[in-house]
Design a protein around this motif. Structure first.
Motif, PDB file in Angstrom:
ATOM      1  N   LEU A  14      71.731  10.064  72.731  1.00 44.18           N
ATOM      2  CA  LEU A  14      70.831   9.002  73.197  1.00 44.18           C
ATOM      3  C   LEU A  14      69.413   9.525  73.378  1.00 44.18           C
ATOM      4  N   ALA A  15      69.270  10.749  73.865  1.00 47.70           N
ATOM      5  CA  ALA A  15      67.947  11.363  74.001  1.00 47.70           C
ATOM      6  C   ALA A  15      67.318  11.586  72.634  1.00 47.70           C
ATOM      7  N   THR A  16      68.117  11.986  71.665  1.00 45.33           N
ATOM      8  CA  THR A  16      67.616  12.184  70.298  1.00 45.33           C
ATOM      9  C   THR A  16      67.144  10.862  69.716  1.00 45.33           C
ATOM     10  N   PHE A  17      67.911   9.803  69.936  1.00 45.94           N
ATOM     11  CA  PHE A  17      67.494   8.478  69.453  1.00 45.94           C
ATOM     12  C   PHE A  17      66.156   8.087  70.078  1.00 45.94           C
ATOM     13  N   LEU A  25      61.982   3.211  63.734  1.00 43.59           N
ATOM     14  CA  LEU A  25      61.527   1.825  63.617  1.00 43.59           C
ATOM     15  C   LEU A  25      60.617   1.642  62.403  1.00 43.59           C
ATOM     16  N   GLY A  26      59.816   2.643  62.121  1.00 41.41           N
ATOM     17  CA  GLY A  26      58.904   2.567  60.987  1.00 41.41           C
ATOM     18  C   GLY A  26      59.591   2.621  59.636  1.00 41.41           C
ATOM     19  N   ILE A  35      73.781   9.899  64.605  1.00 38.99           N
ATOM     20  CA  ILE A  35      73.202  11.023  65.337  1.00 38.99           C
ATOM     21  C   ILE A  35      74.327  11.870  65.923  1.00 38.99           C
ATOM     22  N   LYS A  36      74.182  13.188  65.752  1.00 38.92           N
ATOM     23  CA  LYS A  36      75.111  14.144  66.350  1.00 38.92           C
ATOM     24  C   LYS A  36      74.274  15.183  67.090  1.00 38.92           C
ATOM     25  N   GLY A  37      74.437  15.228  68.408  1.00 42.56           N
ATOM     26  CA  GLY A  37      73.645  16.170  69.199  1.00 42.56           C
ATOM     27  C   GLY A  37      72.165  15.863  69.087  1.00 42.56           C
ATOM     28  N   ASN A  60      87.137  13.590  65.720  1.00 45.83           N
ATOM     29  CA  ASN A  60      87.290  12.948  67.018  1.00 45.83           C
ATOM     30  C   ASN A  60      86.320  13.512  68.063  1.00 45.83           C
ATOM     31  N   HIS A  61      85.200  14.039  67.614  1.00 45.32           N
ATOM     32  CA  HIS A  61      84.175  14.558  68.520  1.00 45.32           C
ATOM     33  C   HIS A  61      83.073  13.511  68.641  1.00 45.32           C
ATOM     34  N   PRO A  62      82.413  13.430  69.796  1.00 42.16           N
ATOM     35  CA  PRO A  62      81.409  12.383  70.013  1.00 42.16           C
ATOM     36  C   PRO A  62      80.252  12.436  69.017  1.00 42.16           C
ATOM     37  N   PHE A  63      79.888  11.259  68.541  1.00 34.35           N
ATOM     38  CA  PHE A  63      78.680  11.054  67.739  1.00 34.35           C
ATOM     39  C   PHE A  63      78.205   9.646  68.034  1.00 34.35           C
ATOM     40  N   LEU A  64      76.969   9.367  67.678  1.00 31.89           N
ATOM     41  CA  LEU A  64      76.375   8.066  67.986  1.00 31.89           C
ATOM     42  C   LEU A  64      76.005   7.335  66.708  1.00 31.89           C
ATOM     43  N   VAL A  65      76.406   6.076  66.616  1.00 26.41           N
ATOM     44  CA  VAL A  65      75.926   5.164  65.587  1.00 26.41           C
ATOM     45  C   VAL A  65      75.216   4.052  66.331  1.00 26.41           C
TER      46      VAL A  65
END
Length: 84
Positions: A14-17, A25-26, A35-37, A60-65
């Motif tokens: 979330l911090a990376t996002f 956005l651009g 995003i991973k880490g 099965n490790h956390p990642f963000l979509v």
């Protein structure tokens, strides 16, 4: 696992996002970012494609979509207790 621990497991993503939000956005508004880490892995037209890639690479490790959007719409979920 407690709810707080589960929420904090994506803190880095979330911090990376947030760090890359303006750039994304651009170039990728309306698309989905994986995003991973601290790494932005890729951008996808379709959420399912991003999820498939995430599970292939990270299992099965956390990642963000996350959808790249100017404004986020809050979602509310209500638990219904039927028959009590």
């Amino acid at each position: 696992m407690t709810a707080n621990k589960g929420q904090s497991s994506l803190a880095a993503e979330l911090a990376t996002f947030a760090e890359h939000r303006d750039e994304l956005l651009g170039r990728a508004k309306g698309k989905f970012v994986l995003i991973k880490g601290t790494d932005v892995i890729d951008v996808f037209e379709d959420r399912t494609d991003a999820l498939v890639r995430g599970y292939r690479e990270f299992g099965n490790h956390p990642f963000l979509v996350k959808k790249v959007a100017e404004f986020e719409t809050p979602l509310n979920f209500t638990g219904l207790r039927i028959g009590e």
